[in-house]
Write an enzyme that holds these catalytic residues in place. Structure first.
Site, PDB file in Angstrom:
ATOM      1  N   LYS A  24     -23.347 -53.604 -26.503  1.00  0.00           N
ATOM      2  CA  LYS A  24     -22.053 -53.558 -25.838  1.00  0.00           C
ATOM      3  C   LYS A  24     -21.286 -54.823 -26.216  1.00  0.00           C
ATOM      4  O   LYS A  24     -21.621 -55.927 -25.773  1.00  0.00           O
ATOM      5  CB  LYS A  24     -22.256 -53.441 -24.329  1.00  0.00           C
ATOM      6  CG  LYS A  24     -22.845 -52.097 -23.924  1.00  0.00           C
ATOM      7  CD  LYS A  24     -21.917 -50.968 -24.351  1.00  0.00           C
ATOM      8  CE  LYS A  24     -22.543 -49.596 -24.280  1.00  0.00           C
ATOM      9  NZ  LYS A  24     -21.676 -48.554 -24.857  1.00  0.00           N
ATOM     10  N   LYS A  68     -20.615 -36.541 -25.545  1.00  0.00           N
ATOM     11  CA  LYS A  68     -21.077 -36.673 -24.165  1.00  0.00           C
ATOM     12  C   LYS A  68     -20.803 -35.362 -23.427  1.00  0.00           C
ATOM     13  O   LYS A  68     -19.679 -34.848 -23.464  1.00  0.00           O
ATOM     14  CB  LYS A  68     -20.345 -37.819 -23.467  1.00  0.00           C
ATOM     15  CG  LYS A  68     -20.712 -39.195 -24.002  1.00  0.00           C
ATOM     16  CD  LYS A  68     -19.988 -40.284 -23.226  1.00  0.00           C
ATOM     17  CE  LYS A  68     -20.642 -41.630 -23.430  1.00  0.00           C
ATOM     18  NZ  LYS A  68     -20.433 -42.197 -24.764  1.00  0.00           N
TER      19      LYS A  68
HETATM   20 MG    MG Z   1     -19.804 -45.352 -27.075  1.00  0.00          MG
END
Ligand code: MG
Length: 368
Positions: free
Chosen positions: A165, A265
């Site tokens: 991240k 997703k």
């Molecule tokens: Mg991503």
């Protein structure tokens, strides 16, 4: 078969690491997950789950999922949950957009259908490819040395794919990437996911500074156009995630040669049915996918495993096992990670049994 009731549960999911942090200083300490139960006149119950990554990752938030389900439920009572395309059509006519609110309903219908046909969902989605699904580990944003330590620890548990991240200050992100690259081996996969946190100039600075490394850049900027402008000016392989929110964006991005990999997703696109449509098109177009969801517990992890395991291996860039990130188990029977891989259940439907001690009492009941 008819849907007789839809019950909605709110489940809090704390994290083993205490906090999950990503771009722009965003973080979540306890995830707000929604579990959905469909009851039928055949005595079969199906379960789904949707868990946004906080209220500021995608246009989705926990109470919004529950409100959206409340809007949809009256249109679904009395319908046949095994006619899943029809269920999706009814939802899309009744409520424009709000794909995440539809996701748990669609997931529960697949669970019902699998149980009715006595088949695991992955078989209904096309079959089981290979023995196992390779997982990545998301590495929460922290100082560079802590992220390198985290990667080394998860590597010792068997993970070989790591999604860092980033999306912070360019100099800090360059240090994070270099520190982590230093603890990886040649067979490992490294992704720097900015989660829309960079301006184009920051993305170019970071990509140029790490261009000697074997690394993927994921969703550097907020808008699709800005991501495309970065993509056209760097040489590193490129992943789009937040921008690919449905079939039309996939087609546009494919036409623009805007990415090498997409992140698919389940709740971002409205459920397993629509994710399967995009998955199948990506296979035909030759686009590998990270197959996952925004977040979730055991029920989401089971759904991810079925969608991923029914995808040809060459197109499975990675997946993740959210149930290993969180401290509570909302269902038994979900895949459990072993040395960086998981497997879809062989049991009918999603193959899960709800853990009522964690799920508790419904916060909303529609129907009888
Ligand atoms: Mg991503």
């Amino acid at each position: 078969m008819r849907i007789t009731s839809i019950k909605v549960y709110q489940v809090k999911l704390p994290l083993h690491e205490g906090r999950y942090a990503w771009a722009d200083g965003k973080y979540v300490d306890v995830f707000d997950s929604t579990v959905l139960q469909i009851q039928t006149d055949a005595g079969i119950d199906g379960f789904g789950e949707v868990c946004p990554l906080g209220p500021f990752y995608l246009p989705a938030f926990g109470p919004g999922a529950r409100a959206g389900i409340g809007e949809l439920a009256p249109h679904l009572l009395g319908q046949d949950p095994c006619q899943i395309s029809k269920i999706n059509h009814i939802m899309d006519v009744a409520l424009l957009g709000h794909p995440y609110a539809k996701s748990a309903i669609d997931m529960a219908c697949w669970d019902v259908t699998g149980q009715a046909l006595e088949q695991p969902v992955c078989r209904l989605l096309g079959g089981r490819f290979g023995e196992e699904v390779e997982l990545y580990r998301a590495i929460s944003q922290r100082p560079a040395d802590e992220m390198a330590g985290s990667v080394a620890a998860y590597r010792s548990q068997g993970y070989r794919k790591f999604q860092l991240k980033v999306g912070g200050r360019a100099q800090d992100d360059i240090a994070r990437i270099r520190a982590v690259a230093g603890v990886l081996q040649e067979e490992d996969t490294l992704i720097a996911d900015a989660n829309t946190g960079w301006l184009a100039a920051d993305a170019l600075r970071v990509a140029n500074a790490v261009s000697d490394l074997d690394i993927y850049i994921e969703q550097p900027c907020r808008s699709y156009e800005r991501c495309l402008s970065v993509r056209e000016r760097i040489r590193l392989p490129f992943i789009l995630d937040e921008s690919i929110d449905g079939l039309e964006m996939l087609l546009r991005a494919h036409s623009d040669r805007a990415m090498d990999v997409i992140n698919l997703k389940i709740s971002k696109v409205g459920g397993i049915t629509k994710a399967r449509q995009i998955r199948d098109l990506c296979v035909s177009l030759g686009i590998p996918m990270t197959i996952e969801d925004s977040w979730g517990g055991d029920i989401v992890t089971a759904a991810i495993a079925h969608l991923a395991h029914s995808t040809p291996e060459a197109y499975r860039f990675s997946s993740t096992d959210f149930n290993s990130y969180v401290t509570v188990c909302n269902a038994s029977g979900a895949p459990q990670r072993e040395r960086g891989v998981m497997r879809a259940s062989d049991q009918p439907g999603l193959g899960i049994t709800p853990n009522w001690g964690v799920i508790g009492n419904p916060v909303a009941v529609y129907g009888s």
